[in-house]
Design a protein around this motif. Structure first.
Motif, PDB file in Angstrom:
ATOM      1  N   ALA A   1       1.136  -1.259   0.253  1.00 13.54           N
ATOM      2  CA  ALA A   1       0.196  -0.082   0.247  1.00 13.54           C
ATOM      3  C   ALA A   1       0.737   1.423   0.299  1.00 13.54           C
ATOM      4  N   VAL A   2       1.798   0.653   1.044  1.00 17.05           N
ATOM      5  CA  VAL A   2       3.008   2.281   1.139  1.00 17.05           C
ATOM      6  C   VAL A   2       4.191   2.658  -0.699  1.00 17.05           C
ATOM      7  N   LEU A   3       4.198   2.162  -0.990  1.00 17.41           N
ATOM      8  CA  LEU A   3       5.073   1.789  -1.967  1.00 17.41           C
ATOM      9  C   LEU A   3       3.955   2.465  -3.398  1.00 17.41           C
ATOM     10  N   TYR A   4       2.511   1.484  -3.395  1.00 18.24           N
ATOM     11  CA  TYR A   4       1.355   2.067  -3.953  1.00 18.24           C
ATOM     12  C   TYR A   4       1.146   3.453  -3.881  1.00 18.24           C
ATOM     13  N   LEU A   5       0.760   3.880  -2.859  1.00 18.90           N
ATOM     14  CA  LEU A   5       0.497   5.288  -2.645  1.00 18.90           C
ATOM     15  C   LEU A   5       1.524   6.124  -3.219  1.00 18.90           C
ATOM     16  N   LEU A   6       2.634   5.852  -3.274  1.00 20.17           N
ATOM     17  CA  LEU A   6       3.948   7.183  -3.100  1.00 20.17           C
ATOM     18  C   LEU A   6       4.174   6.939  -4.581  1.00 20.17           C
ATOM     19  N   LEU A   7       4.063   5.880  -4.839  1.00 23.69           N
ATOM     20  CA  LEU A   7       4.904   5.772  -6.655  1.00 23.69           C
ATOM     21  C   LEU A   7       3.906   6.213  -7.167  1.00 23.69           C
ATOM     22  N   ALA A   8       2.147   5.425  -7.363  1.00 26.10           N
ATOM     23  CA  ALA A   8       1.160   5.501  -8.495  1.00 26.10           C
ATOM     24  C   ALA A   8       0.041   5.926  -8.018  1.00 26.10           C
ATOM     25  N   GLY A   9      -0.033   6.586  -6.268  1.00 28.30           N
ATOM     26  CA  GLY A   9      -1.488   7.353  -6.189  1.00 28.30           C
ATOM     27  C   GLY A   9      -1.801   8.391  -6.645  1.00 28.30           C
ATOM     28  N   GLN A  10      -2.142   9.235  -6.112  1.00 30.42           N
ATOM     29  CA  GLN A  10      -2.653  10.453  -6.926  1.00 30.42           C
ATOM     30  C   GLN A  10      -1.529  11.659  -6.298  1.00 30.42           C
ATOM     31  N   PRO A  11      -1.624  12.240  -7.707  1.00 30.85           N
ATOM     32  CA  PRO A  11      -0.326  13.633  -7.355  1.00 30.85           C
ATOM     33  C   PRO A  11      -1.302  14.522  -5.544  1.00 30.85           C
ATOM     34  N   GLY A  12      -0.289  15.040  -4.553  1.00 30.48           N
ATOM     35  CA  GLY A  12      -1.079  16.006  -3.669  1.00 30.48           C
ATOM     36  C   GLY A  12      -1.869  14.659  -2.758  1.00 30.48           C
ATOM     37  N   GLN A  13      -2.383  13.241  -3.066  1.00 28.75           N
ATOM     38  CA  GLN A  13      -2.826  12.613  -2.025  1.00 28.75           C
ATOM     39  C   GLN A  13      -2.308  12.745  -0.899  1.00 28.75           C
TER      40      GLN A  13
END
Ligand code: CP
Length: 316
Positions: free
Chosen positions: A304-316
């Motif tokens: 989840a952390v890798l996904y949110l940092l590398l593929a999540g929406q900008p500013g999320q």
């Protein structure tokens, strides 16, 4: 979210977003989908200046399950031994292609320095810095607690009203610090117990209750008792109280374990466990001990952390 450096600076919304995303990752894995294409073409660098079994391997497993490439950087056989600085080491690894740096370092604040001094353009994930913080450990602990208490309906829920007792070597524990801040953000009540000599100066400013009567606290059957590893390597030979005194006063001995045996109190431990010192074999091997469940959940949380940092929406 650009980096993950400390739970102290993690908002309620970001913390819940990580836990909920981890729940999705766990659900996908339960469906026997072993690999997602999400991070194909991205490279995660494991940069560990201190030893690790759980954190390093689970970050590697998490990155591979998201189809990222992984570079495991062996500090002990690297040019760090020739005096190369942290800044030059990281910039070298980025030149080779690193998109995220997962770093464990013996110096408190090392991850912040990397992220905030313009030394790196990668996403920085703190995998433990000195005695400061270990944010993904606290997140996987919260995930484990949430799943145990709320089951499959955990998504969107926090830990409001949950009572967690953290026991032992608080002074040297980055796990304790990260848990204190995250559990507080998620609404839990935290009690710290341990030898006064291993309680940090300034603990009275933390959002916790300090209670030295461990037997009295256990008799209340809290939701979870988190036994910390005694960090002898950070005591510079000054092990006080002695190991025998520590076990007698603060260990989850067989006798003390009987106070919570067969109740709903969870026994948590970040690992590695010092059996016979902070936890007895009976407690460590009991069905109430979630240590291996915590390890397994660590993969979903780190995905989840890798996904949110590398593929999540900008500013999320
Ligand atoms: N809990 C934890 O950080 O374990 P490792 O030191 O094995 O990574």
């Amino acid at each position: 979210m650009r980096h993950l450096l400390a739970t102290r600076e993690l908002s309620y919304d970001h913390a819940l977003a990580i836990l909920d995303t981890a729940q999705e990752m766990a659900t996908v894995s339960d469906r026997s989908i072993k690999k997602l294409p999400t991070l194909r073409g991205q490279t995660v660098v494991n940069l560990f200046f201190e030893d690790s079994t759980r954190t390093r391997t689970s970050f590697e497993a998490a990155a591979k399950r998201l189809s990222a490439d992984v570079l495991n950087f062996a500090v002990k056989t690297s040019s760090v031994s020739k005096g190369e600085s942290l800044k030059d080491t990281v910039q070298t690894l980025e030149a080779i292609g690193g998109d995220a740096i997962v770093m464990r370092h013996w110096a408190s604040g090392a991850a912040q320095q990397l992220a905030n001094f313009g030394w790196s353009s990668s996403a920085i994930i703190n995998a433990g810095d000195g005695t400061h913080e270990h944010p993904t450990q606290a997140l996987l602990d919260a995930f484990t607690l949430r799943n145990r208490l709320h089951g499959t309906q955990a998504t969107g829920k926090d830990l409001n009203g949950v009572h967690v007792v953290i026991v032992g070597d608080i002074l040297h524990s980055r796990v304790a610090r990260s848990n204190v801040w995250l559990l507080h953000t998620l609404g839990a009540k935290v009690t710290l117990s341990g030898p006064p000599t291993l309680m940090p100066v300034g603990v009275n400013t933390w959002p916790v209750e300090v209670n030295y009567d461990l037997d009295g606290i256990l008799a209340q059957h809290p939701d979870a008792v988190m036994m910390l590893r005694v960090q002898a390597e950070r005591m510079a030979g000054a092990f006080f109280p002695s190991p025998a005194e520590y076990t007698r006063g603060w260990g989850l001995t067989n006798d003390r374990y009987q106070t919570i045996a067969d109740t709903d109190t969870l026994i948590m431990h970040p690992g590695p466990m010092n059996r016979g010192l902070e936890i007895s074999a009976a407690a460590a091997d009991s069905a109430q001990n979630t240590a291996l469940e915590q390890v397994a959940n660590g993969v979903s949380v780190r995905m989840a952390v890798l996904y949110l940092l590398l593929a999540g929406q900008p500013g999320q």
